[in-house]
Design a protein around this motif. Sequence first.
Motif, PDB file in Angstrom:
ATOM      1  N   SER A  58       0.835  -1.267   0.015  1.00  0.00           N
ATOM      2  CA  SER A  58      -0.018  -0.062   0.062  1.00  0.00           C
ATOM      3  C   SER A  58       1.010   1.333   0.159  1.00  0.00           C
ATOM      4  O   SER A  58       1.638   1.469   0.907  1.00  0.00           O
ATOM      5  CB  SER A  58      -1.034   0.022   1.341  1.00  0.00           C
ATOM      6  N   LEU A  59       0.721   2.111  -0.949  1.00  0.00           N
ATOM      7  CA  LEU A  59       1.331   3.387  -1.096  1.00  0.00           C
ATOM      8  C   LEU A  59       0.844   4.302  -0.089  1.00  0.00           C
ATOM      9  O   LEU A  59       1.975   4.992   0.655  1.00  0.00           O
ATOM     10  CB  LEU A  59       1.282   4.105  -2.437  1.00  0.00           C
ATOM     11  N   TRP A  60      -0.107   4.288   0.218  1.00  0.00           N
ATOM     12  CA  TRP A  60      -0.757   5.113   1.438  1.00  0.00           C
ATOM     13  C   TRP A  60      -0.103   4.520   2.709  1.00  0.00           C
ATOM     14  O   TRP A  60       0.419   5.631   3.365  1.00  0.00           O
ATOM     15  CB  TRP A  60      -2.358   4.639   1.440  1.00  0.00           C
ATOM     16  N   TRP A  61       0.057   3.344   2.937  1.00  0.00           N
ATOM     17  CA  TRP A  61       0.612   2.928   4.331  1.00  0.00           C
ATOM     18  C   TRP A  61       2.024   3.185   4.302  1.00  0.00           C
ATOM     19  O   TRP A  61       2.611   3.607   5.178  1.00  0.00           O
ATOM     20  CB  TRP A  61       0.281   1.404   4.332  1.00  0.00           C
ATOM     21  N   TYR A  63       3.742   5.715   2.820  1.00  0.00           N
ATOM     22  CA  TYR A  63       3.965   6.998   3.096  1.00  0.00           C
ATOM     23  C   TYR A  63       3.581   7.409   4.543  1.00  0.00           C
ATOM     24  O   TYR A  63       4.376   8.268   4.998  1.00  0.00           O
ATOM     25  CB  TYR A  63       3.070   7.677   2.065  1.00  0.00           C
ATOM     26  N   TRP A  64       2.708   6.975   5.125  1.00  0.00           N
ATOM     27  CA  TRP A  64       2.310   7.590   6.330  1.00  0.00           C
ATOM     28  C   TRP A  64       3.025   6.818   7.527  1.00  0.00           C
ATOM     29  O   TRP A  64       2.763   7.202   8.795  1.00  0.00           O
ATOM     30  CB  TRP A  64       0.916   7.485   6.659  1.00  0.00           C
ATOM     31  N   ALA A 344       8.957  10.335  -3.666  1.00  0.00           N
ATOM     32  CA  ALA A 344       7.960  10.799  -2.666  1.00  0.00           C
ATOM     33  C   ALA A 344       8.365  12.053  -2.076  1.00  0.00           C
ATOM     34  O   ALA A 344       9.463  12.112  -2.180  1.00  0.00           O
ATOM     35  CB  ALA A 344       7.556   9.917  -1.651  1.00  0.00           C
TER      36      ALA A 344
ATOM     37  N   PRO B 223       0.836  10.296  -1.082  1.00  0.00           N
ATOM     38  CA  PRO B 223       0.319   8.969  -1.589  1.00  0.00           C
ATOM     39  C   PRO B 223      -0.158   9.251  -2.941  1.00  0.00           C
ATOM     40  O   PRO B 223      -0.282   8.391  -4.083  1.00  0.00           O
ATOM     41  CB  PRO B 223      -0.811   8.485  -0.837  1.00  0.00           C
ATOM     42  N   ASP B 227       1.415   7.454  -6.438  1.00  0.00           N
ATOM     43  CA  ASP B 227       0.465   6.560  -7.442  1.00  0.00           C
ATOM     44  C   ASP B 227       0.699   6.946  -8.768  1.00  0.00           C
ATOM     45  O   ASP B 227       0.911   6.211  -9.600  1.00  0.00           O
ATOM     46  CB  ASP B 227      -0.982   6.853  -6.901  1.00  0.00           C
TER      47      ASP B 227
END
Lengths: 366, 438
Positions: A58-61, A63-64, A344, B223, B227
Motif C-alpha cells: 500500500s503506497l498510502w501505508w 507514505y504515512w 515521494a 500517496p 500513485d
Amino acid sequence: VRLLEGIRVLDVTDELGIWTSRRLADLGAEVVRLEPVNGDPLRRRPPFLRSEPGPDRSLWWAYWNAGKKSVAGDATTLKRLAPSFDALCFSGPAARYDELGAGRLAAGSGRLVVSSVTPFGLDGPFRDWDGAELVAWAAGGAAPLVGDADRAPVIPHGELGLIVAGRYALMGLLAALRAARRDGEGQLVDVSLQEALAFLTSETGLHTFLDDLIPRTRMGSHRVSGGPFGHFPALDGHIHIGAAQPAHWDALARWIHEETGEEAVLDESLRGNLSARFHTHDLVDFFTGELTRRHTRQDLFMEGQRRGVTLAPVNDIPAVLADPQLEARGFWDVLEVDGTPVRAPRGFRGRAPRLGEHTEEVMARC
Amino acid sequence: VTAAPPLAGIRVLEFSQAVAGPTCGRYLAEHGAEVIRVENARHPDNLRYSGSGWLPVDTPWEVVRDTRPSLSTFNAGKKSVGLDPSRPEGRDLVLRLAAVSDVVVLNLAAATAPSLGLGYEDLRQARADIIYCSLPAFGNRPSPYRDFKTWGPNLAALAGIDYLTGWPDRPPASIGNIAYVDFTGGFEAAEAILAAILRRDLTGEGIELDLAQYDAAVTCLGPVLMDFDANGHAQERTGNRVSSMAPHGIFPASGHDRWVAIAVEDDRQWRALCEVAAGEGFASDSRFLTARGRLEAVDELEASLSTWTQRFSGRETAHRLQAAGVPAYPALELADLAVDPQLESRGFHRLGAHARFGQDLFAAYPARLSRTPADVRSASPGLGQHNEYVLGRLLGLDEGERARLIRAGVVFEMPEAPPMKRPYTSWIRHFLRLEGWP
C-alpha cells in the motif's frame, strides 16, 4: 538534524490522525507503531504498488508510516510498552479511545503525553458520533464554502482535512512534551476533527459573516470578496490569478490594456486591493479572461510573474511531479516500497516497517 | 495551582502576512509564548489594507486597519509593535528585540529579510541561540520560482489541490474560500519551531529553519503523487465520491441550499441506514447490500437516497443516522456554526479583549490540553498597540525617545479613536452564549 532525538513515541493512530506520528518520525523521534498481530488494517488502503494489494504494497501505508518501527501486539502490549515511552498518539472513534484505556494512560501519574484525534472530540453531546474526512468538512462548516454554486458542496480529493487535525494534535503534543520535561507530568491533547475544519473557515468564516452579513457562498474558484480572484481559462487549461495587493492589479491592468487595447481597465476607480473591486468583479473578471484565453498556462505564468502579477497554473498531478521548482529544491526523495523505489516528498527517515519487524528489539527494552 | 504554560518564558518575534505566519504565531501564543508582531505600517499585513465593510468611507486607515474580523482568529493573544525595519533605526530596534527573544518567524517574500539585513546570520549576531524560521512561498535558497509573486490561493493551484477539487465532468472548482495552503505553511512552521525549542532546551543551540509554503502544500498529497510515479495513475477530482465505499456524499436536505453529509463505510452501516429509511425503495433493493453493488450502481443509489434525504432537515437525518451508527452530519452554513451544540459545548467561539471594540470574537485553538490548557484572553492587537510595552519596558526607551521615533516615521503608533461596536453585538449574545459581551 534530528530535532527530536531521544524522544520515544508509541503510535496507535488510524487514518484520522496519522500525520502526527509520521511527522514525529520525520523530526527525529523514535516512533513505534503498534499493529495487531494480523496486520494493521491501514495496510489494506489503496493505492497499491502496481495496483497489486499486499501487506507491504500500500503506497498510502508506506507514505504515512515511513521511518517508523513496527511491533505486533494487542492492548496488553500497549500497557506494557507505555511506561517506557514519552508519548502515545491515538486517533479514531472515541469508543476505541475508551477500549484502549488511553484515557487512563493519560491520567496516570507518569509523564506520558497522549494525543487524540476523534471525529468530534472527547467531550460534548456528540462525543460518540462517528465520522471521518467527509463528515468533518460538513460539520466544520468548510464544505459549503467549496464547490460550484449550482451543485452540492464538495470536498477536495486526498483527505486534506484529516491532515489538519493531525497537525493540531502534533503541535499540542510537542508543547505538552516540553511541559512534561519541566514538570514530570504528562497530559491529554484532545483534538476534534470538526473543530480543526471549523478553524480552517476563519478567513471567510462566521465572524466575517456576522460583521458584514455577506454570505461567502461557494462559487467555484472565485470569491465574493472582489476580483480578479480564481481560475481563468488558458489555451491548455486554467490559470489562477488573485490580485491581492494594489501593485498586483496595476501590473495586471497594464498587461490587459497592452494586449486587448481595453482602456477601461486603467480606470482609477478599479485601483486598490481585491475588495476595491468588490462591485466590479464581473467586469474585471471579463477583462482578465480576455487576456488569459490567448495564451498557454506556462506562457501566462512566466510573463505574468515577469510583470509582477500573482498568478500560477492550475496543475494536474503529472504537472506537479514535473515542476522544475520542486526538482531544484531537492523536494523529492526515494521511498522504498516492497523493494521498489518510488518518488515521494522528502522528509521521511527510511521506509515503512514490515509487520512486527521490530517486535523483538523493542520488547527487549521494555 | 495551575501549571505554567508549556512555552512560558519563550518570546517570539513575528514578521508576517495574512494567514501562514500569523497562524504560526497564534499557535505558539496559545501554548504560552509571548508573541510580538513587528508591523510596518508602510507595508502592512494584507489583512490590514481593508477593514469592516460597514465602516464610514471617511474612516482613517489608522482605524480601519484594526477592524477586519479574521485578524482576531489569526492574531489572538499577541502583542503588536509598529516599526519600520527598513529604516536604520528601525532595524537596530529589531536587532535589540531579537537579543531578548528566542524565536523569529517570517513569512515575507524571499528577498525581503536579507535586503533589510535581517537574515539568519544578522539575527544570530544579536542572539546566538535564536531559532530563525523563514517561510516564503518558495524558500530562501536560489530556485526557479524563488522571487515569484504569489500567495496561498495561487499555491493551491500550483500544488494540484485545486485540480483535485470539484466535479469530474466540469473544470476544477478549486478549494475556493478555504485558505488551505496558508494554513499548511503555518503548521509547518509551528511544528518545526516547537521541535527546535525542545532541542534547544537540551543543547542550547539555535537553528535556521528554511521552509517553503509550496513544498509544505505538495507534501500533503504524498500517496497521490506516489500513485502516479509508481503506477502512472493520475488521480482526478471525484466530487465527493471515493473508490472504496458508497454512498459517500453530500445530499440535499429540506430547505433552500441545505445539505447533509453521509458516509457509509461498510455493509453493516448500509443495513443500519436501510432500517432508518425502512419503506424506501432503495432500502429493500438487494443489489445495494454489498459495497461492490452500491459502487456499480452509484448514480442510481445517490439519486434515490437524495429523494429520501430532501424530505428532512440535515439535523434530523444526522441524528437518526448517528443513533444507528452511521456517519452523518448536516453541512453547516456559517450561521449554523454559531448554534452548533457540539461546538458550543466545547467552547469553540471565544471572546477576547480588543482595543477598538472592547471585545472581539475568535475561534478557539483546536488542540485542547488537559493540564496546561490554552488561556488566550485577547483578540487581535491593533497595529502598534503595545509600543509602550515593547519599546519602553523591553528595550528601555523613554517617552521622549519614543516620541522622536514616531515623528521620524520609524515607529507607528495606534491613534486613539472613539470606541466602536460590531453591528451584531446587540443580538449575537442570544445565539453565542459567552461571558463578557461589551
